[in-house]
Design an enzyme around this catalytic site. Structure first.
Site, PDB file in Angstrom:
ATOM      1  N   ARG A   1     -17.213   2.872   9.354  1.00  0.00           N
ATOM      2  CA  ARG A   1     -15.915   2.302   9.716  1.00  0.00           C
ATOM      3  C   ARG A   1     -15.010   3.360  10.327  1.00  0.00           C
ATOM      4  O   ARG A   1     -14.256   3.091  11.277  1.00  0.00           O
ATOM      5  CB  ARG A   1     -15.259   1.665   8.486  1.00  0.00           C
ATOM      6  CG  ARG A   1     -14.156   0.667   8.821  1.00  0.00           C
ATOM      7  CD  ARG A   1     -12.791   1.294   8.866  1.00  0.00           C
ATOM      8  NE  ARG A   1     -12.560   2.071   7.687  1.00  0.00           N
ATOM      9  CZ  ARG A   1     -11.975   3.256   7.696  1.00  0.00           C
ATOM     10  NH1 ARG A   1     -11.556   3.815   8.826  1.00  0.00           N
ATOM     11  NH2 ARG A   1     -11.796   3.926   6.563  1.00  0.00           N
TER      12      ARG A   1
ATOM     13  N   PHE B   1      -9.555  12.133  18.084  1.00  0.00           N
ATOM     14  CA  PHE B   1      -8.097  12.120  18.069  1.00  0.00           C
ATOM     15  C   PHE B   1      -7.626  13.368  17.332  1.00  0.00           C
ATOM     16  O   PHE B   1      -7.886  13.515  16.131  1.00  0.00           O
ATOM     17  CB  PHE B   1      -7.623  10.854  17.353  1.00  0.00           C
ATOM     18  CG  PHE B   1      -6.136  10.607  17.352  1.00  0.00           C
ATOM     19  CD1 PHE B   1      -5.528   9.945  18.405  1.00  0.00           C
ATOM     20  CD2 PHE B   1      -5.360  10.995  16.267  1.00  0.00           C
ATOM     21  CE1 PHE B   1      -4.163   9.674  18.391  1.00  0.00           C
ATOM     22  CE2 PHE B   1      -3.998  10.727  16.242  1.00  0.00           C
ATOM     23  CZ  PHE B   1      -3.399  10.068  17.307  1.00  0.00           C
TER      24      PHE B   1
ATOM     25  N   LEU C   1      -4.777  15.384  15.870  1.00  0.00           N
ATOM     26  CA  LEU C   1      -3.396  15.511  15.389  1.00  0.00           C
ATOM     27  C   LEU C   1      -3.320  16.475  14.205  1.00  0.00           C
ATOM     28  O   LEU C   1      -2.577  17.451  14.233  1.00  0.00           O
ATOM     29  CB  LEU C   1      -2.832  14.146  15.004  1.00  0.00           C
ATOM     30  CG  LEU C   1      -1.401  14.160  14.442  1.00  0.00           C
ATOM     31  CD1 LEU C   1      -0.405  14.682  15.484  1.00  0.00           C
ATOM     32  CD2 LEU C   1      -0.998  12.783  13.944  1.00  0.00           C
TER      33      LEU C   1
ATOM     34  N   GLY D   1      -0.622  18.517   7.838  1.00  0.00           N
ATOM     35  CA  GLY D   1      -1.254  17.233   7.572  1.00  0.00           C
ATOM     36  C   GLY D   1      -0.218  16.131   7.539  1.00  0.00           C
ATOM     37  O   GLY D   1       0.011  15.436   8.528  1.00  0.00           O
TER      38      GLY D   1
ATOM     39  N   ARG E   1     -29.174  -6.398 -16.417  1.00  0.00           N
ATOM     40  CA  ARG E   1     -29.374  -5.256 -17.316  1.00  0.00           C
ATOM     41  C   ARG E   1     -29.234  -5.725 -18.760  1.00  0.00           C
ATOM     42  O   ARG E   1     -28.167  -6.226 -19.160  1.00  0.00           O
ATOM     43  CB  ARG E   1     -28.338  -4.175 -17.018  1.00  0.00           C
ATOM     44  CG  ARG E   1     -28.299  -3.025 -18.006  1.00  0.00           C
ATOM     45  CD  ARG E   1     -29.530  -2.138 -17.919  1.00  0.00           C
ATOM     46  NE  ARG E   1     -29.321  -0.889 -18.639  1.00  0.00           N
ATOM     47  CZ  ARG E   1     -30.239   0.061 -18.757  1.00  0.00           C
ATOM     48  NH1 ARG E   1     -31.414  -0.101 -18.197  1.00  0.00           N
ATOM     49  NH2 ARG E   1     -29.976   1.162 -19.418  1.00  0.00           N
TER      50      ARG E   1
ATOM     51  N   GLN F   1     -18.015  -9.084 -23.982  1.00  0.00           N
ATOM     52  CA  GLN F   1     -16.620  -9.316 -23.617  1.00  0.00           C
ATOM     53  C   GLN F   1     -16.031  -8.190 -22.774  1.00  0.00           C
ATOM     54  O   GLN F   1     -15.320  -8.443 -21.794  1.00  0.00           O
ATOM     55  CB  GLN F   1     -15.777  -9.532 -24.887  1.00  0.00           C
ATOM     56  CG  GLN F   1     -16.090 -10.815 -25.618  1.00  0.00           C
ATOM     57  CD  GLN F   1     -15.255 -10.991 -26.875  1.00  0.00           C
ATOM     58  OE1 GLN F   1     -14.427 -10.137 -27.207  1.00  0.00           O
ATOM     59  NE2 GLN F   1     -15.481 -12.078 -27.592  1.00  0.00           N
TER      60      GLN F   1
ATOM     61  N   LEU G   1     -22.573   0.265 -14.537  1.00  0.00           N
ATOM     62  CA  LEU G   1     -23.940   0.719 -14.274  1.00  0.00           C
ATOM     63  C   LEU G   1     -24.345   1.909 -15.141  1.00  0.00           C
ATOM     64  O   LEU G   1     -25.510   2.307 -15.124  1.00  0.00           O
ATOM     65  CB  LEU G   1     -24.112   1.092 -12.794  1.00  0.00           C
ATOM     66  CG  LEU G   1     -24.596  -0.055 -11.896  1.00  0.00           C
ATOM     67  CD1 LEU G   1     -23.517  -1.114 -11.710  1.00  0.00           C
ATOM     68  CD2 LEU G   1     -25.079   0.454 -10.558  1.00  0.00           C
TER      69      LEU G   1
ATOM     70  N   GLU H   1      -4.828   9.361   7.078  1.00  0.00           N
ATOM     71  CA  GLU H   1      -3.883   8.382   7.627  1.00  0.00           C
ATOM     72  C   GLU H   1      -2.720   8.103   6.674  1.00  0.00           C
ATOM     73  O   GLU H   1      -2.174   7.011   6.633  1.00  0.00           O
ATOM     74  CB  GLU H   1      -4.589   7.063   7.992  1.00  0.00           C
ATOM     75  CG  GLU H   1      -5.882   7.201   8.743  1.00  0.00           C
ATOM     76  CD  GLU H   1      -5.708   7.708  10.154  1.00  0.00           C
ATOM     77  OE1 GLU H   1      -4.568   7.839  10.606  1.00  0.00           O
ATOM     78  OE2 GLU H   1      -6.733   7.983  10.800  1.00  0.00           O
TER      79      GLU H   1
ATOM     80  N   THR I   1      -1.241   9.948   2.767  1.00  0.00           N
ATOM     81  CA  THR I   1      -1.588  10.011   1.352  1.00  0.00           C
ATOM     82  C   THR I   1      -0.826   8.935   0.574  1.00  0.00           C
ATOM     83  O   THR I   1       0.163   8.375   1.056  1.00  0.00           O
ATOM     84  CB  THR I   1      -1.216  11.384   0.773  1.00  0.00           C
ATOM     85  OG1 THR I   1       0.220  11.522   0.825  1.00  0.00           O
ATOM     86  CG2 THR I   1      -1.869  12.512   1.555  1.00  0.00           C
TER      87      THR I   1
END
Length: 398
Positions: free
Chosen positions: A103, A142, A144, A150, A281, A292, A351, A376, A378
């Site tokens: 992405r 890009f 910057l 930052g 599992r 629960q 898991l 992009e 924080t």
């Protein structure tokens, strides 16, 4: 007198809020196209890519992404697909359900490099670069972020000075997705006129992009430093339609839109993995999904994921109507990344020890989201953007 229904609606565990009913046939088709692409081209390989810290065949991959219209898909003209903001958001969600690095490749190409040229470039810039970038024949990056700049881009040190009819650039950029393989970089630099953007073809003398290695996150993604050492560019290399930080910040806002959709894709992948695992599992003679505490985890994950998806869809509709403000994007980026990380961490606990194995996607998504949380903007920055919008008072320097 109406008769009572013979059966009641059933909740879909994979769509508990019934969000699919809010999507058009076209939107569902776009989502399915991207989902099928990822299932065929990405998911069989991405765990191995991630473990090795590489993204092989990126140029062929970019051409395949271009063939299905995903590069700059929300832009119009110049070979771009001209699709809706919601279509683009759904595509980002599916891409990140495969991997954040995938992405990121699409976001940087379409919402940063292409968008900057599309919105602020000259007609010559657009005709030279956009059709090839939309087709995946040329890759962009890009520039910057800098090593010491930052969240505060106004303190950037990269500078451009005029030398006759030319510009000469000097400086460094850091954490640049696609940098090493890019054919063109959009680089932002200080000038006597204010911050300006420059179209820098790869191969220009003085320009280099060494790859950053030894990453613990976004490992199936190419990340670079950009080095600009006396890079000489013609006068028309500057983006003519913008001066000042409004230029790069508007590009970042465009990219954040895809990011807040994308983070939900990573969350969905982890939720669905945990749901399937909990039903198969067996411990103490029962599937762990029958206990629960496990059901509480799954319920909370499903609810937060659905809330995030509803917010993303609502803001996507607003963007298509021209009503989406930058502060809305901050709300969604803050919410999506924060909740996605919590969903992934909770899935990991379901898991148990298997949650850290690359046989499952959870640890990979968790590590990737640590980067998505930061880039992009924080959480701290987006919190203050929202806080200022609510109070009318700035707290950025307090």
């Amino acid at each position: 007198m109406s008769s009572a229904p013979t059966s009641r609606p059933r909740l879909d565990p994979h769509d508990p809020a019934g969000i699919d009913a809010l999507l058009s046939e076209e939107e569902l088709a776009v989502r399915q196209t991207v989902r099928d692409f990822c299932a065929d081209k990405i998911l069989p390989h991405v765990a191995d890519w991630y473990e090795k810290g590489e993204l092989p065949g990126v140029r062929e991959l970019s051409r395949e992404l271009g063939k299905i219209g995903l590069l700059g898909m929300h832009l119009t003209g110049y070979g771009c697909a001209g699709m809706s903001s919601v279509d683009y958001g759904l595509a980002c969600l599916e891409l990140e359900a495969a991997d954040s690095g995938l992405r990121s490749l699409v976001s940087v190409q379409g919402s940063l490099a292409m968008y900057a040229i599309w919105r602020f470039g000259s007609e010559a810039h657009k005709t030279e670069w956009l059709p090839r970038m939309a087709a995946g024949e040329a890759l962009g990056c890009f520039g910057l972020t800098e090593p010491d700049a930052g969240s505060d881009p106004a303190s950037m040190r990269t500078a451009a000075r005029r030398d006759g009819a030319d510009w000469v650039l000097n400086g460094r950029k850091m954490w640049i997705t696609n940098g090493t393989v890019a054919d063109v970089a959009v680089v932002w630099a200080r000038t006597d006129e204010g911050v300006r953007g420059f179209v820098v073809p790869a191969g220009t003398p003085g320009f280099s992009a060494p790859e950053i290695k030894h990453k613990g996150s976004l490992r199936a993604s190419i990340t670079a430093e950009l080095v600009l050492d006396g890079v000489r560019l013609p006068g028309d290399a500057v983006l003519p339609e913008v001066t000042g930080l409004r230029g790069p910040l508007s590009c970042l806002n465009e990219a954040r839109y895809g990011i807040f959709w994308g983070a939900l894709g990573a969350a969905r992948s982890c939720y669905e993995t945990a749901l399937d695992y909990a039903k198969t599992r067996v411990q103490f003679g029962e599937p762990i999904g029958a206990y629960q505490l496990t059901q509480e985890k799954l319920a909370n994950m499903a609810i937060e994921l659905a809330k995030g998806q509803l917010l993303a869809l609502h803001f996507g509709r607003m963007k298509d109507q021209g009503r989406l403000a930058p502060e809305h994007v901050s709300i969604a980026k803050l919410n999506s990344t924060r909740e996605a990380l919590e969903i992934c961490r909770t899935a990991r606990t379901i898991l148990g020890g298997n949650g850290i194995s690359y046989e499952f996607p959870i640890m990979r998504h968790m590590a990737n989201l640590e980067s998505v949380l930061t880039y992009e903007g924080t959480p701290e920055m987006h919190t203050l953007v929202v806080g200022q919008a609510l109070t009318g008072l700035s707290a950025f320097r307090r």
